[in-house]
Scaffold this motif. Structure first.
Motif, PDB file in Angstrom:
ATOM      1  N   LYS A 134      -4.141   1.011   6.344  1.00  0.00           N
ATOM      2  CA  LYS A 134      -5.031   1.773   5.466  1.00  0.00           C
ATOM      3  C   LYS A 134      -4.238   2.384   4.308  1.00  0.00           C
ATOM      4  O   LYS A 134      -4.677   2.355   3.157  1.00  0.00           O
ATOM      5  CB  LYS A 134      -5.732   2.870   6.261  1.00  0.00           C
ATOM      6  CG  LYS A 134      -6.683   3.697   5.430  1.00  0.00           C
ATOM      7  CD  LYS A 134      -7.404   4.725   6.262  1.00  0.00           C
ATOM      8  CE  LYS A 134      -8.347   5.550   5.404  1.00  0.00           C
ATOM      9  NZ  LYS A 134      -9.078   6.534   6.184  1.00  0.00           N
ATOM     10  N   ALA A 135      -3.059   2.937   4.599  1.00  0.00           N
ATOM     11  CA  ALA A 135      -2.239   3.559   3.562  1.00  0.00           C
ATOM     12  C   ALA A 135      -1.839   2.534   2.499  1.00  0.00           C
ATOM     13  O   ALA A 135      -1.921   2.804   1.294  1.00  0.00           O
ATOM     14  CB  ALA A 135      -1.005   4.206   4.183  1.00  0.00           C
ATOM     15  N   LEU A 136      -1.419   1.349   2.933  1.00  0.00           N
ATOM     16  CA  LEU A 136      -1.040   0.304   1.978  1.00  0.00           C
ATOM     17  C   LEU A 136      -2.236  -0.178   1.164  1.00  0.00           C
ATOM     18  O   LEU A 136      -2.118  -0.418  -0.042  1.00  0.00           O
ATOM     19  CB  LEU A 136      -0.392  -0.874   2.704  1.00  0.00           C
ATOM     20  CG  LEU A 136       1.044  -0.663   3.158  1.00  0.00           C
ATOM     21  CD1 LEU A 136       1.529  -1.861   3.953  1.00  0.00           C
ATOM     22  CD2 LEU A 136       1.963  -0.403   1.973  1.00  0.00           C
ATOM     23  N   THR A 137      -3.379  -0.300   1.797  1.00  0.00           N
ATOM     24  CA  THR A 137      -4.591  -0.729   1.092  1.00  0.00           C
ATOM     25  C   THR A 137      -4.945   0.262  -0.006  1.00  0.00           C
ATOM     26  O   THR A 137      -5.267  -0.120  -1.130  1.00  0.00           O
ATOM     27  CB  THR A 137      -5.760  -0.891   2.077  1.00  0.00           C
ATOM     28  OG1 THR A 137      -5.418  -1.894   3.037  1.00  0.00           O
ATOM     29  CG2 THR A 137      -7.040  -1.285   1.366  1.00  0.00           C
TER      30      THR A 137
ATOM     31  N   LEU B 234      -2.896   2.363  -1.548  1.00  0.00           N
ATOM     32  CA  LEU B 234      -1.895   2.254  -2.613  1.00  0.00           C
ATOM     33  C   LEU B 234      -2.139   1.028  -3.488  1.00  0.00           C
ATOM     34  O   LEU B 234      -2.038   1.088  -4.714  1.00  0.00           O
ATOM     35  CB  LEU B 234      -0.491   2.200  -2.025  1.00  0.00           C
ATOM     36  CG  LEU B 234       0.045   3.509  -1.457  1.00  0.00           C
ATOM     37  CD1 LEU B 234       1.358   3.265  -0.726  1.00  0.00           C
ATOM     38  CD2 LEU B 234       0.223   4.541  -2.545  1.00  0.00           C
ATOM     39  N   LYS B 235      -2.467  -0.093  -2.866  1.00  0.00           N
ATOM     40  CA  LYS B 235      -2.742  -1.317  -3.625  1.00  0.00           C
ATOM     41  C   LYS B 235      -3.981  -1.145  -4.492  1.00  0.00           C
ATOM     42  O   LYS B 235      -3.987  -1.527  -5.661  1.00  0.00           O
ATOM     43  CB  LYS B 235      -2.919  -2.501  -2.675  1.00  0.00           C
ATOM     44  CG  LYS B 235      -1.628  -2.979  -2.067  1.00  0.00           C
ATOM     45  CD  LYS B 235      -1.877  -4.107  -1.075  1.00  0.00           C
ATOM     46  CE  LYS B 235      -0.596  -4.518  -0.382  1.00  0.00           C
ATOM     47  NZ  LYS B 235      -0.838  -5.537   0.657  1.00  0.00           N
ATOM     48  N   ASP B 236      -5.034  -0.558  -3.923  1.00  0.00           N
ATOM     49  CA  ASP B 236      -6.280  -0.370  -4.670  1.00  0.00           C
ATOM     50  C   ASP B 236      -6.094   0.559  -5.862  1.00  0.00           C
ATOM     51  O   ASP B 236      -6.728   0.385  -6.893  1.00  0.00           O
ATOM     52  CB  ASP B 236      -7.384   0.167  -3.755  1.00  0.00           C
ATOM     53  CG  ASP B 236      -7.860  -0.866  -2.739  1.00  0.00           C
ATOM     54  OD1 ASP B 236      -7.501  -2.059  -2.875  1.00  0.00           O
ATOM     55  OD2 ASP B 236      -8.581  -0.480  -1.799  1.00  0.00           O
ATOM     56  N   LYS B 237      -5.222   1.554  -5.718  1.00  0.00           N
ATOM     57  CA  LYS B 237      -4.954   2.485  -6.815  1.00  0.00           C
ATOM     58  C   LYS B 237      -3.990   1.890  -7.837  1.00  0.00           C
ATOM     59  O   LYS B 237      -3.807   2.446  -8.919  1.00  0.00           O
ATOM     60  CB  LYS B 237      -4.330   3.778  -6.274  1.00  0.00           C
ATOM     61  CG  LYS B 237      -5.301   4.677  -5.569  1.00  0.00           C
ATOM     62  CD  LYS B 237      -4.670   5.904  -4.944  1.00  0.00           C
ATOM     63  CE  LYS B 237      -3.512   6.505  -5.654  1.00  0.00           C
ATOM     64  NZ  LYS B 237      -2.953   7.697  -5.025  1.00  0.00           N
ATOM     65  N   GLY B 238      -3.340   0.796  -7.489  1.00  0.00           N
ATOM     66  CA  GLY B 238      -2.352   0.201  -8.375  1.00  0.00           C
ATOM     67  C   GLY B 238      -1.016   0.915  -8.301  1.00  0.00           C
ATOM     68  O   GLY B 238      -0.174   0.764  -9.179  1.00  0.00           O
ATOM     69  N   SER B 239      -0.799   1.699  -7.247  1.00  0.00           N
ATOM     70  CA  SER B 239       0.437   2.471  -7.105  1.00  0.00           C
ATOM     71  C   SER B 239       1.552   1.711  -6.412  1.00  0.00           C
ATOM     72  O   SER B 239       2.690   2.164  -6.418  1.00  0.00           O
ATOM     73  CB  SER B 239       0.164   3.751  -6.300  1.00  0.00           C
ATOM     74  OG  SER B 239      -0.769   4.552  -6.958  1.00  0.00           O
ATOM     75  N   LEU B 240       1.232   0.603  -5.803  1.00  0.00           N
ATOM     76  CA  LEU B 240       2.234  -0.146  -5.063  1.00  0.00           C
ATOM     77  C   LEU B 240       2.799  -1.244  -5.949  1.00  0.00           C
ATOM     78  O   LEU B 240       2.071  -2.134  -6.385  1.00  0.00           O
ATOM     79  CB  LEU B 240       1.613  -0.758  -3.807  1.00  0.00           C
ATOM     80  CG  LEU B 240       2.563  -1.287  -2.771  1.00  0.00           C
ATOM     81  CD1 LEU B 240       3.432  -0.174  -2.201  1.00  0.00           C
ATOM     82  CD2 LEU B 240       1.799  -1.945  -1.642  1.00  0.00           C
ATOM     83  N   PRO B 241       4.101  -1.176  -6.247  1.00  0.00           N
ATOM     84  CA  PRO B 241       4.700  -2.209  -7.106  1.00  0.00           C
ATOM     85  C   PRO B 241       4.593  -3.581  -6.465  1.00  0.00           C
ATOM     86  O   PRO B 241       4.726  -3.723  -5.253  1.00  0.00           O
ATOM     87  CB  PRO B 241       6.161  -1.790  -7.221  1.00  0.00           C
ATOM     88  CG  PRO B 241       6.230  -0.389  -6.761  1.00  0.00           C
ATOM     89  CD  PRO B 241       5.074  -0.185  -5.826  1.00  0.00           C
ATOM     90  N   ARG B 242       4.373  -4.565  -7.296  1.00  0.00           N
ATOM     91  CA  ARG B 242       4.323  -5.944  -6.820  1.00  0.00           C
ATOM     92  C   ARG B 242       5.304  -6.763  -7.640  1.00  0.00           C
ATOM     93  O   ARG B 242       5.655  -6.400  -8.743  1.00  0.00           O
ATOM     94  CB  ARG B 242       2.928  -6.517  -6.987  1.00  0.00           C
ATOM     95  CG  ARG B 242       1.912  -5.812  -6.147  1.00  0.00           C
ATOM     96  CD  ARG B 242       0.555  -6.375  -6.385  1.00  0.00           C
ATOM     97  NE  ARG B 242      -0.423  -5.528  -5.694  1.00  0.00           N
ATOM     98  CZ  ARG B 242      -1.664  -5.836  -5.543  1.00  0.00           C
ATOM     99  NH1 ARG B 242      -2.132  -6.955  -6.032  1.00  0.00           N
ATOM    100  NH2 ARG B 242      -2.479  -5.035  -4.906  1.00  0.00           N
ATOM    101  N   GLY B 243       5.745  -7.843  -7.087  1.00  0.00           N
ATOM    102  CA  GLY B 243       6.614  -8.722  -7.851  1.00  0.00           C
ATOM    103  C   GLY B 243       7.912  -8.988  -7.145  1.00  0.00           C
ATOM    104  O   GLY B 243       7.942  -9.302  -5.961  1.00  0.00           O
ATOM    105  N   GLU B 244       9.013  -8.813  -7.884  1.00  0.00           N
ATOM    106  CA  GLU B 244      10.330  -9.157  -7.374  1.00  0.00           C
ATOM    107  C   GLU B 244      10.705  -8.338  -6.148  1.00  0.00           C
ATOM    108  O   GLU B 244      10.207  -7.241  -5.940  1.00  0.00           O
ATOM    109  CB  GLU B 244      11.383  -8.913  -8.456  1.00  0.00           C
ATOM    110  CG  GLU B 244      11.254  -9.830  -9.643  1.00  0.00           C
ATOM    111  CD  GLU B 244      12.358  -9.568 -10.646  1.00  0.00           C
ATOM    112  OE1 GLU B 244      13.462  -9.176 -10.241  1.00  0.00           O
ATOM    113  OE2 GLU B 244      12.096  -9.770 -11.833  1.00  0.00           O
ATOM    114  N   VAL B 245      11.643  -8.872  -5.403  1.00  0.00           N
ATOM    115  CA  VAL B 245      12.178  -8.164  -4.251  1.00  0.00           C
ATOM    116  C   VAL B 245      12.865  -6.904  -4.751  1.00  0.00           C
ATOM    117  O   VAL B 245      13.646  -6.944  -5.698  1.00  0.00           O
ATOM    118  CB  VAL B 245      13.176  -9.055  -3.475  1.00  0.00           C
ATOM    119  CG1 VAL B 245      13.840  -8.288  -2.354  1.00  0.00           C
ATOM    120  CG2 VAL B 245      12.471 -10.281  -2.942  1.00  0.00           C
ATOM    121  N   LEU B 246      12.574  -5.766  -4.129  1.00  0.00           N
ATOM    122  CA  LEU B 246      13.125  -4.497  -4.588  1.00  0.00           C
ATOM    123  C   LEU B 246      14.517  -4.241  -4.035  1.00  0.00           C
ATOM    124  O   LEU B 246      15.301  -3.533  -4.635  1.00  0.00           O
ATOM    125  CB  LEU B 246      12.194  -3.347  -4.199  1.00  0.00           C
ATOM    126  CG  LEU B 246      10.813  -3.403  -4.823  1.00  0.00           C
ATOM    127  CD1 LEU B 246       9.953  -2.260  -4.292  1.00  0.00           C
ATOM    128  CD2 LEU B 246      10.892  -3.344  -6.333  1.00  0.00           C
TER     129      LEU B 246
END
Length: 118
Positions: free
Chosen positions: A92-95, A97-109
């Motif tokens: 739920k927490a990840l969902t 964050l993703k819905d808010k656009g707060s979770l970075p996506r893309g390259e390996v961090l």
């Protein structure tokens, strides 16, 4: 149709009028969220130091301190709110964050800092 379950904060039975209802009233929801915000603030600086100042964090046994802090919170929860979680399930927490656009996506961090063995 309503489903009977317990308030996530006080433990009193509630009839959920909507899907996902977790609290019996606004004060319970606010208490739950205020505790999460306070604990998050306590965790923020320590976690950032763990990620950004690794040698200092290692010298200070910061990971151990973070684990002790979490254990203290769990002990408080067990005493004050037995059988009820004081954090969101990870999915739920990840969902959120993703819905808010707060979770970075893309390259390996996190990139490997040590050469791999052959």
């Amino acid at each position: 149709m309503t489903k009977l379950h317990k308030c996530q904060e006080c433990g009193n039975p509630i009839s959920a009028r909507r899907a996902g209802q977790e609290f019996c009233a606004a004060p319970c929801r606010q208490t739950f969220n205020n505790r999460r915000m306070q604990r998050g603030a306590e965790l923020y600086d320590l976690f950032r130091a763990l990620r950004r100042e690794r040698s200092t964090a290692s010298e200070m046994n910061l990971w151990t301190q973070l684990c002790r802090l979490e254990l203290q919170w769990q002990t408080e929860d067990d005493q004050q709110r037995p059988g009820r979680r004081s954090y969101m399930p990870p999915q739920k927490a990840l969902t959120i964050l993703k819905d808010k656009g707060s979770l970075p996506r893309g390259e390996v961090l996190c990139k490997a800092t040590r050469p791999r063995a052959a």
